[in-house]
Enzyme design. Sequence first.
Site, PDB file in Angstrom:
ATOM      1  N   GLU A 178      15.820   7.140  -5.461  1.00 25.08           N
ATOM      2  CA  GLU A 178      14.755   7.353  -6.439  1.00 25.08           C
ATOM      3  C   GLU A 178      15.305   7.541  -7.850  1.00 25.08           C
ATOM      4  O   GLU A 178      14.718   7.072  -8.822  1.00 25.08           O
ATOM      5  CB  GLU A 178      13.883   8.542  -6.031  1.00 25.08           C
ATOM      6  CG  GLU A 178      12.967   8.246  -4.852  1.00 25.08           C
ATOM      7  CD  GLU A 178      11.994   7.102  -5.100  1.00 25.08           C
ATOM      8  OE1 GLU A 178      11.708   6.804  -6.282  1.00 25.08           O
ATOM      9  OE2 GLU A 178      11.526   6.495  -4.130  1.00 25.08           O
TER      10      GLU A 178
ATOM     11  N   CYS B  59       0.972  -7.578  -6.481  1.00 24.06           N
ATOM     12  CA  CYS B  59       0.168  -7.167  -7.631  1.00 24.06           C
ATOM     13  C   CYS B  59       1.090  -6.896  -8.814  1.00 24.06           C
ATOM     14  O   CYS B  59       1.060  -5.857  -9.462  1.00 24.06           O
ATOM     15  CB  CYS B  59      -0.658  -5.927  -7.288  1.00 24.06           C
ATOM     16  SG  CYS B  59      -1.975  -5.558  -8.472  1.00 24.06           S
TER      17      CYS B  59
ATOM     18  N   CYS C 298      -2.702 -10.989  -1.361  1.00 28.74           N
ATOM     19  CA  CYS C 298      -2.953  -9.537  -1.432  1.00 28.74           C
ATOM     20  C   CYS C 298      -3.908  -9.064  -0.338  1.00 28.74           C
ATOM     21  O   CYS C 298      -5.020  -9.601  -0.199  1.00 28.74           O
ATOM     22  CB  CYS C 298      -3.534  -9.179  -2.793  1.00 28.74           C
ATOM     23  SG  CYS C 298      -3.837  -7.405  -2.978  1.00 28.74           S
TER      24      CYS C 298
ATOM     25  N   ASP D 184       3.906   5.642  -9.950  1.00 24.69           N
ATOM     26  CA  ASP D 184       4.851   4.958 -10.830  1.00 24.69           C
ATOM     27  C   ASP D 184       4.123   3.796 -11.509  1.00 24.69           C
ATOM     28  O   ASP D 184       2.910   3.652 -11.365  1.00 24.69           O
ATOM     29  CB  ASP D 184       6.047   4.453 -10.023  1.00 24.69           C
ATOM     30  CG  ASP D 184       5.668   3.285  -9.146  1.00 24.69           C
ATOM     31  OD1 ASP D 184       4.516   3.242  -8.689  1.00 24.69           O
ATOM     32  OD2 ASP D 184       6.515   2.388  -8.928  1.00 24.69           O
TER      33      ASP D 184
ATOM     34  N   GLY E 206      22.964   1.755 -16.397  1.00 31.65           N
ATOM     35  CA  GLY E 206      22.147   2.181 -17.532  1.00 31.65           C
ATOM     36  C   GLY E 206      21.519   3.556 -17.351  1.00 31.65           C
ATOM     37  O   GLY E 206      21.570   4.146 -16.269  1.00 31.65           O
TER      38      GLY E 206
ATOM     39  N   TYR F 219       6.616  11.860 -11.020  1.00 26.95           N
ATOM     40  CA  TYR F 219       6.715  10.756 -10.063  1.00 26.95           C
ATOM     41  C   TYR F 219       7.795  11.009  -9.014  1.00 26.95           C
ATOM     42  O   TYR F 219       7.547  10.935  -7.800  1.00 26.95           O
ATOM     43  CB  TYR F 219       6.988   9.411 -10.750  1.00 26.95           C
ATOM     44  CG  TYR F 219       7.519   8.437  -9.732  1.00 26.95           C
ATOM     45  CD1 TYR F 219       6.657   7.883  -8.799  1.00 26.95           C
ATOM     46  CD2 TYR F 219       8.885   8.181  -9.614  1.00 26.95           C
ATOM     47  CE1 TYR F 219       7.138   7.066  -7.777  1.00 26.95           C
ATOM     48  CE2 TYR F 219       9.368   7.365  -8.606  1.00 26.95           C
ATOM     49  CZ  TYR F 219       8.489   6.813  -7.694  1.00 26.95           C
ATOM     50  OH  TYR F 219       8.962   6.033  -6.684  1.00 26.95           O
TER      51      TYR F 219
ATOM     52  N   CYS G  15     -10.795  -5.723  -4.438  1.00 25.11           N
ATOM     53  CA  CYS G  15     -10.266  -5.483  -5.786  1.00 25.11           C
ATOM     54  C   CYS G  15     -11.321  -5.769  -6.862  1.00 25.11           C
ATOM     55  O   CYS G  15     -11.765  -6.909  -7.038  1.00 25.11           O
ATOM     56  CB  CYS G  15      -9.039  -6.356  -6.022  1.00 25.11           C
ATOM     57  SG  CYS G  15      -8.285  -6.104  -7.651  1.00 25.11           S
TER      58      CYS G  15
ATOM     59  N   CYS H 233      -2.873 -12.956  -6.140  1.00 25.22           N
ATOM     60  CA  CYS H 233      -4.004 -12.405  -5.396  1.00 25.22           C
ATOM     61  C   CYS H 233      -4.213 -13.085  -4.044  1.00 25.22           C
ATOM     62  O   CYS H 233      -4.774 -12.491  -3.118  1.00 25.22           O
ATOM     63  CB  CYS H 233      -5.282 -12.481  -6.233  1.00 25.22           C
ATOM     64  SG  CYS H 233      -5.183 -11.549  -7.780  1.00 25.22           S
TER      65      CYS H 233
ATOM     66  N   THR I 160      14.346   0.774 -13.087  1.00 25.60           N
ATOM     67  CA  THR I 160      15.371  -0.180 -12.660  1.00 25.60           C
ATOM     68  C   THR I 160      14.873  -0.908 -11.416  1.00 25.60           C
ATOM     69  O   THR I 160      14.360  -0.284 -10.496  1.00 25.60           O
ATOM     70  CB  THR I 160      16.692   0.548 -12.343  1.00 25.60           C
ATOM     71  OG1 THR I 160      17.032   1.396 -13.440  1.00 25.60           O
ATOM     72  CG2 THR I 160      17.819  -0.429 -12.105  1.00 25.60           C
TER      73      THR I 160
END
Length: 366
Positions: free
Chosen positions: A45, A195, A204, A143, A89, A125, A210, A201, A51
């Site tokens: 995490e 998504c 999905c 997130d 990074g 998060y 949706c 779609c 990233t």
Amino acid sequence: MPWPAAPDLLAPLAPWFGRVRRDLPWRATDLDAPHPDPYAVLVSELMLQQTQVATVVPYFNRWLARFPTPQALAEADEDTVHKAWEGLGYYRRARFLKAAAVSVAAEGWPGDLEGLAQLPGLGPYTAAAVGAIAFQWPAPALDGNAFRVLARLLLIEGDPKIRAADLRTWLAPALEAHGPSRLTQAIMELGATVCAPTPACGACPLADACAARQAERTGEIPPAGKRAKPKESAIWLVAMEAEGYLLLHAPATSGLLAGLWRWPTIEASELASQTPAPGLVPMLAWPGWTQVYTHRREAVSPLHLRLGTRFQAAEGLRWIPAADLSALPLGQRDQRLRDLLATPGQTPLEAPDPAALIRACATLLG
DNA sequence: AACTCGTGGGG
DNA sequence: TCCCCAAGAGT
């Protein structure tokens, strides 16, 4: 909030995730049990903050081989930790992760969400994600993927982050119903693979429900974020070599590239004004490049200067034996100059008389 | 509450 | 080339 009940609306995600889920090295086989290695979840995490998964995978595997437990990480020195993070990074994440490991090694894992959120580097998060994925707590982890998925599904106008509190309240019962670890990862997997900013779609499992798709507004929901213009700068990146040593800046404790060793830099305008013979400068340099950071664009001109003897370095500068350079953690920009020095056939043109340039740099650096 | 902090991938 | 974005957090 007149939203349909989350457990029903999100129900198709569970069987969908069971079918298409990626086999990631930190992902448990049994999504109904607590994770066998909470430390692996914590490492993943922290690495995954801002990233992408594909970037993280090789770093994660090397990290767990090098630091298999919180105890092992807690005992590692800072250069070793940053070397294992080199190139990933946002380097303070590495320091946060080590500090969190020190806490876990000394006091054990926190017993609730508030305890997790007090570990360094764990915000709203990440604390919820570790709680749900490692410990099966029904903590809603929102997130960028989750905000995009839910904003489209529920047709939320404007920035969905404003509705974070409502979304957490709405989502919690669905975590209980479908399993915290399973549903948390399923939502993020959907956002990352289907998504996406440009959605697919047709693939999905939530397409029929949706609201943004029904309104044909997936392209504008959520709205794009505002971004500041990057600051422009131009620098000389200076490799001074003498008696088999190279001159480096020791790691800083804050700011850009904190925790990493860096080549000395000189603002381009500064060197141009101080060099007695400015016309010599380009003859000692390699072709430069533009170094891109989130909020900066830096025109980099790499410079290699050989001196007969070392001089007394200024505060914060160290002469490093050339053979030791590869063990130091460097950012992408500084790795690039290190690689230039080590690559045969990449030697720049020698100036007829670089003495003036060397004196100018020595004055600026020491 | 803006701003800062790295690097890489995709359209 | 440029812009957007990425399993965000700290200040």
